[in-house]
Write a protein that holds these residues in place. Structure first.
Motif, PDB file in Angstrom:
ATOM      1  N   GLY A  51       0.786  -1.228   0.000  1.00  0.00           N
ATOM      2  CA  GLY A  51       0.000   0.000   0.000  1.00  0.00           C
ATOM      3  C   GLY A  51       0.819   1.279   0.000  1.00  0.00           C
ATOM      4  O   GLY A  51       0.264   2.368  -0.093  1.00  0.00           O
ATOM      5  N   SER A  52       2.132   1.169   0.120  1.00  0.00           N
ATOM      6  CA  SER A  52       2.958   2.388   0.135  1.00  0.00           C
ATOM      7  C   SER A  52       3.237   2.880  -1.278  1.00  0.00           C
ATOM      8  O   SER A  52       3.135   2.127  -2.243  1.00  0.00           O
ATOM      9  CB  SER A  52       4.264   2.139   0.897  1.00  0.00           C
ATOM     10  N   ILE A  53       3.546   4.168  -1.371  1.00  0.00           N
ATOM     11  CA  ILE A  53       3.949   4.752  -2.651  1.00  0.00           C
ATOM     12  C   ILE A  53       5.425   5.121  -2.554  1.00  0.00           C
ATOM     13  O   ILE A  53       5.937   5.365  -1.469  1.00  0.00           O
ATOM     14  CB  ILE A  53       3.106   5.988  -3.046  1.00  0.00           C
ATOM     15  N   ASN A  54       6.085   5.154  -3.697  1.00  0.00           N
ATOM     16  CA  ASN A  54       7.516   5.445  -3.732  1.00  0.00           C
ATOM     17  C   ASN A  54       7.767   6.813  -4.348  1.00  0.00           C
ATOM     18  O   ASN A  54       7.392   7.067  -5.487  1.00  0.00           O
ATOM     19  CB  ASN A  54       8.243   4.365  -4.535  1.00  0.00           C
ATOM     20  N   VAL A  55       8.374   7.685  -3.563  1.00  0.00           N
ATOM     21  CA  VAL A  55       8.846   8.974  -4.034  1.00  0.00           C
ATOM     22  C   VAL A  55      10.261   9.129  -3.478  1.00  0.00           C
ATOM     23  O   VAL A  55      10.431   9.411  -2.294  1.00  0.00           O
ATOM     24  CB  VAL A  55       7.956  10.148  -3.560  1.00  0.00           C
ATOM     25  N   PRO A  56      11.281   8.892  -4.305  1.00  0.00           N
ATOM     26  CA  PRO A  56      12.651   8.984  -3.805  1.00  0.00           C
ATOM     27  C   PRO A  56      12.940  10.354  -3.192  1.00  0.00           C
ATOM     28  O   PRO A  56      12.453  11.383  -3.667  1.00  0.00           O
ATOM     29  CB  PRO A  56      13.508   8.754  -5.043  1.00  0.00           C
ATOM     30  N   ARG A  57      13.731  10.349  -2.155  1.00  0.00           N
ATOM     31  CA  ARG A  57      14.047  11.583  -1.438  1.00  0.00           C
ATOM     32  C   ARG A  57      14.650  12.640  -2.367  1.00  0.00           C
ATOM     33  O   ARG A  57      14.435  13.840  -2.177  1.00  0.00           O
ATOM     34  CB  ARG A  57      15.003  11.270  -0.289  1.00  0.00           C
ATOM     35  N   GLY A  58      15.364  12.213  -3.371  1.00  0.00           N
ATOM     36  CA  GLY A  58      16.010  13.150  -4.289  1.00  0.00           C
ATOM     37  C   GLY A  58      15.049  14.005  -5.098  1.00  0.00           C
ATOM     38  O   GLY A  58      15.441  15.049  -5.612  1.00  0.00           O
ATOM     39  N   VAL A  59      13.791  13.583  -5.226  1.00  0.00           N
ATOM     40  CA  VAL A  59      12.805  14.372  -5.973  1.00  0.00           C
ATOM     41  C   VAL A  59      11.615  14.760  -5.100  1.00  0.00           C
ATOM     42  O   VAL A  59      10.592  15.224  -5.604  1.00  0.00           O
ATOM     43  CB  VAL A  59      12.305  13.634  -7.242  1.00  0.00           C
ATOM     44  N   LEU A  60      11.763  14.592  -3.795  1.00  0.00           N
ATOM     45  CA  LEU A  60      10.651  14.775  -2.875  1.00  0.00           C
ATOM     46  C   LEU A  60      10.003  16.151  -2.988  1.00  0.00           C
ATOM     47  O   LEU A  60       8.775  16.261  -3.090  1.00  0.00           O
ATOM     48  CB  LEU A  60      11.114  14.527  -1.432  1.00  0.00           C
ATOM     49  N   GLU A  61      10.791  17.203  -2.947  1.00  0.00           N
ATOM     50  CA  GLU A  61      10.224  18.557  -2.947  1.00  0.00           C
ATOM     51  C   GLU A  61       9.389  18.817  -4.203  1.00  0.00           C
ATOM     52  O   GLU A  61       8.273  19.332  -4.111  1.00  0.00           O
ATOM     53  CB  GLU A  61      11.337  19.603  -2.820  1.00  0.00           C
ATOM     54  N   ALA A  62       9.901  18.439  -5.356  1.00  0.00           N
ATOM     55  CA  ALA A  62       9.151  18.643  -6.598  1.00  0.00           C
ATOM     56  C   ALA A  62       7.918  17.743  -6.658  1.00  0.00           C
ATOM     57  O   ALA A  62       6.876  18.141  -7.183  1.00  0.00           O
ATOM     58  CB  ALA A  62      10.051  18.393  -7.808  1.00  0.00           C
ATOM     59  N   ALA A  63       8.018  16.548  -6.103  1.00  0.00           N
ATOM     60  CA  ALA A  63       6.892  15.614  -6.116  1.00  0.00           C
ATOM     61  C   ALA A  63       5.729  16.123  -5.279  1.00  0.00           C
ATOM     62  O   ALA A  63       4.577  15.739  -5.501  1.00  0.00           O
ATOM     63  CB  ALA A  63       7.345  14.249  -5.610  1.00  0.00           C
ATOM     64  N   CYS A  64       6.005  17.012  -4.316  1.00  0.00           N
ATOM     65  CA  CYS A  64       4.979  17.567  -3.411  1.00  0.00           C
ATOM     66  C   CYS A  64       4.231  18.746  -4.008  1.00  0.00           C
ATOM     67  O   CYS A  64       3.319  19.268  -3.371  1.00  0.00           O
ATOM     68  CB  CYS A  64       5.640  18.049  -2.118  1.00  0.00           C
ATOM     69  N   GLU A  65       4.634  19.197  -5.168  1.00  0.00           N
ATOM     70  CA  GLU A  65       4.055  20.408  -5.768  1.00  0.00           C
ATOM     71  C   GLU A  65       3.491  20.100  -7.154  1.00  0.00           C
ATOM     72  O   GLU A  65       3.983  19.218  -7.852  1.00  0.00           O
ATOM     73  CB  GLU A  65       5.148  21.482  -5.926  1.00  0.00           C
ATOM     74  N   TRP A  66       2.494  20.851  -7.549  1.00  0.00           N
ATOM     75  CA  TRP A  66       1.942  20.736  -8.908  1.00  0.00           C
ATOM     76  C   TRP A  66       2.921  21.328  -9.915  1.00  0.00           C
ATOM     77  O   TRP A  66       3.783  22.125  -9.557  1.00  0.00           O
ATOM     78  CB  TRP A  66       0.601  21.470  -9.015  1.00  0.00           C
ATOM     79  N   ASP A  67       2.769  20.935 -11.163  1.00  0.00           N
ATOM     80  CA  ASP A  67       3.456  21.528 -12.312  1.00  0.00           C
ATOM     81  C   ASP A  67       4.915  21.121 -12.488  1.00  0.00           C
ATOM     82  O   ASP A  67       5.686  21.836 -13.124  1.00  0.00           O
ATOM     83  CB  ASP A  67       3.348  23.067 -12.284  1.00  0.00           C
ATOM     84  N   PHE A  68       5.312  19.996 -11.927  1.00  0.00           N
ATOM     85  CA  PHE A  68       6.659  19.475 -12.140  1.00  0.00           C
ATOM     86  C   PHE A  68       6.569  18.077 -12.734  1.00  0.00           C
ATOM     87  O   PHE A  68       5.596  17.365 -12.514  1.00  0.00           O
ATOM     88  CB  PHE A  68       7.444  19.402 -10.817  1.00  0.00           C
TER      89      PHE A  68
END
Length: 157
Positions: A51-68
């Protein structure tokens, strides 16, 4: 100069941590938190909490915002949802949880002891295909792999 341990110590002052048994209990409730595994994709493919999703720490900030290009809609929409950040040992997740809090996420915790602790507590894992991962395979995966040249004793000679 600040060390990695110093950085983790500062984050521990700001970020709440939960133990694997606390997470197991929360997964049995009506309001299941978003499980955010911030390890590298190859680590996630090998095994992760169902049930977990994968968002590598290296792209975390951009993954948290729209338009990236890295935007992960489920994560962007989770700003007011309970989020449990997960990594191998509980260190990277501590740094990532601190980042999420700084970005306005309201309810973020880090899984203390990480997936190693989850494994020690004998909780289930699945691989990238959703297939259950056996205990022996998980134990092998989480064995320390620090080479001699990576150890501080070696570096001080």
């Amino acid at each position: 100069m600040m060390t990695y341990d110093d950085m983790l110590g500062r984050c521990r002052e700001r970020v709440r941590e939960i133990m694997p048994w606390d997470l197991a209990e929360r997964l049995g409730t009506v309001q299941v938190p978003l499980l955010l595994d911030i390890r590298e994709p190859f680590e996630f493919q090998a095994m992760h909490i169902p049930g977990s999703i994968n968002v590598p720490r290296g792209v975390l900030e951009a993954a948290c915002e729209w338009d990236f290009e890295e935007t992960v809609p489920e994560l962007v929409k989770a700003r007011n949802r309970d989020v449990v950040v997960i990594c191998r040992s509980g260190r990277r997740s501590l740094l990532a949880a601190d980042t999420l809090q700084n970005m306005g996420f309201a309810s973020v915790v880090s899984l203390k002891t990480g997936l190693r602790g989850w494994n020690d507590y004998e909780e289930p894992f699945v691989d990238g295909n959703g297939k259950a991962v056996g205990e022996e395979d998980a134990d092998r995966f989480f064995q320390p792999k620090v080479r001699p040249e990576q150890m501080s004793v070696q570096n001080s000679i």
